[in-house]
Design a protein around this motif. Structure first.
Motif, short mmCIF file in Angstrom:
data_model
loop_
_atom_site.label_atom_id
_atom_site.label_comp_id
_atom_site.label_asym_id
_atom_site.label_seq_id
_atom_site.Cartn_x
_atom_site.Cartn_y
_atom_site.Cartn_z
N LEU A 259 67.99 -49.38 100.02
CA LEU A 259 68.03 -50.09 98.73
C LEU A 259 68.44 -51.54 98.92
O LEU A 259 67.90 -52.44 98.29
CB LEU A 259 68.99 -49.40 97.76
N LYS A 260 69.39 -51.77 99.82
CA LYS A 260 69.90 -53.12 100.05
C LYS A 260 68.96 -53.98 100.89
O LYS A 260 68.86 -55.18 100.68
CB LYS A 260 71.25 -53.07 100.77
N HIS A 261 68.29 -53.35 101.86
CA HIS A 261 67.59 -54.14 102.87
C HIS A 261 66.09 -53.90 102.95
O HIS A 261 65.47 -54.23 103.97
CB HIS A 261 68.21 -53.88 104.24
N SER A 262 65.50 -53.32 101.92
CA SER A 262 64.04 -53.14 101.96
C SER A 262 63.48 -53.41 100.57
O SER A 262 64.22 -53.51 99.59
CB SER A 262 63.68 -51.72 102.40
N SER A 263 62.19 -53.50 100.53
CA SER A 263 61.52 -53.69 99.24
C SER A 263 60.87 -52.39 98.77
O SER A 263 60.02 -52.41 97.88
CB SER A 263 60.48 -54.81 99.35
N LEU A 264 61.27 -51.28 99.35
CA LEU A 264 60.72 -49.98 98.97
C LEU A 264 61.15 -49.61 97.56
O LEU A 264 62.25 -49.96 97.13
CB LEU A 264 61.19 -48.90 99.94
N SER A 265 60.30 -48.88 96.89
CA SER A 265 60.65 -48.39 95.56
C SER A 265 61.65 -47.24 95.69
O SER A 265 61.79 -46.65 96.77
CB SER A 265 59.41 -47.89 94.83
N VAL A 266 62.32 -46.92 94.61
CA VAL A 266 63.27 -45.81 94.61
C VAL A 266 62.55 -44.51 94.97
O VAL A 266 63.09 -43.69 95.72
CB VAL A 266 64.01 -45.70 93.26
N GLU A 267 61.33 -44.34 94.49
CA GLU A 267 60.55 -43.14 94.84
C GLU A 267 60.31 -43.05 96.34
O GLU A 267 60.47 -41.99 96.94
CB GLU A 267 59.20 -43.14 94.11
N GLU A 268 59.94 -44.17 96.95
CA GLU A 268 59.70 -44.18 98.40
C GLU A 268 60.98 -43.90 99.17
O GLU A 268 60.96 -43.15 100.15
CB GLU A 268 59.11 -45.53 98.82
N ILE A 269 62.07 -44.48 98.73
CA ILE A 269 63.35 -44.25 99.39
C ILE A 269 63.76 -42.79 99.27
O ILE A 269 64.22 -42.17 100.24
CB ILE A 269 64.43 -45.20 98.84
N THR A 270 63.57 -42.23 98.08
CA THR A 270 63.89 -40.83 97.86
C THR A 270 63.15 -39.95 98.87
O THR A 270 63.74 -39.05 99.47
CB THR A 270 63.54 -40.42 96.42
N GLU A 271 61.88 -40.21 99.08
CA GLU A 271 61.08 -39.45 100.04
C GLU A 271 61.57 -39.66 101.46
O GLU A 271 61.66 -38.72 102.25
CB GLU A 271 59.61 -39.83 99.93
N ARG A 272 61.90 -40.89 101.80
CA ARG A 272 62.33 -41.21 103.17
C ARG A 272 63.66 -40.58 103.54
O ARG A 272 63.93 -40.40 104.73
CB ARG A 272 62.42 -42.72 103.36
N VAL A 273 64.47 -40.28 102.57
CA VAL A 273 65.76 -39.65 102.88
C VAL A 273 65.73 -38.14 102.64
O VAL A 273 66.75 -37.47 102.70
CB VAL A 273 66.95 -40.31 102.14
N GLY A 274 64.54 -37.62 102.39
CA GLY A 274 64.38 -36.18 102.32
C GLY A 274 64.76 -35.52 101.01
O GLY A 274 65.04 -34.33 100.97
N LEU A 275 64.75 -36.29 99.94
CA LEU A 275 65.05 -35.72 98.63
C LEU A 275 63.78 -35.67 97.81
O LEU A 275 63.10 -36.67 97.65
CB LEU A 275 66.12 -36.55 97.92
N SER A 276 63.46 -34.51 97.32
CA SER A 276 62.20 -34.36 96.60
C SER A 276 62.35 -34.63 95.10
O SER A 276 61.37 -34.78 94.40
CB SER A 276 61.65 -32.95 96.80
N ASN A 277 63.56 -34.73 94.63
CA ASN A 277 63.81 -34.87 93.20
C ASN A 277 64.56 -36.17 92.94
O ASN A 277 65.72 -36.31 93.35
CB ASN A 277 64.61 -33.66 92.70
N MET A 278 63.92 -37.11 92.25
CA MET A 278 64.57 -38.40 91.98
C MET A 278 65.79 -38.26 91.09
O MET A 278 66.76 -38.99 91.24
CB MET A 278 63.57 -39.38 91.35
#
Length: 102
Positions: free
Chosen positions: A77-96
């Protein structure tokens, strides 16, 4: 940097199976990870693995996994321009919604 060095030092003092699981989690955070699957991967009973993990790390498996996911999400969240949805997927959480609660 200090935290990475300290974590590496702590892994040297752990049983190999627990150090391997920690490395696996770090490299595969986007995958579905559970205590049971990790126990199977290191050929241990899930209850024994859970007790050993807590003894070796000072945290329950689920608390450790949640903390690592939140730390990685915070960094993204601090160091990328990824969306919250993309970050959620990258950290292994399927439910926002669960991600927001965490």
């Amino acid at each position: 940097w200090f935290r990475k060095v300290q974590a590496a030092e702590n892994r040297k003092e752990m049983r190999d199976e627990i150090a391997w699981v920690i490395d696996y989690i770090t490299q595969n955070l986007q995958k579905k990870i559970s205590c049971e699957t990790m126990a199977n991967m290191v050929n241990m009973n899930a209850a024994y693995f859970s007790r050993l993990f807590k003894k070796e790390t000072g945290e329950s498996f689920s608390d450790y996994l949640s903390r690592i996911r939140v730390e990685r999400a915070t960094m993204l969240l601090k160091h990328s321009s990824l969306s919250v949805e993309e970050i959620t997927e990258r950290v292994g959480l399927s439910n926002m919604h669960y991600f927001y609660r965490m």
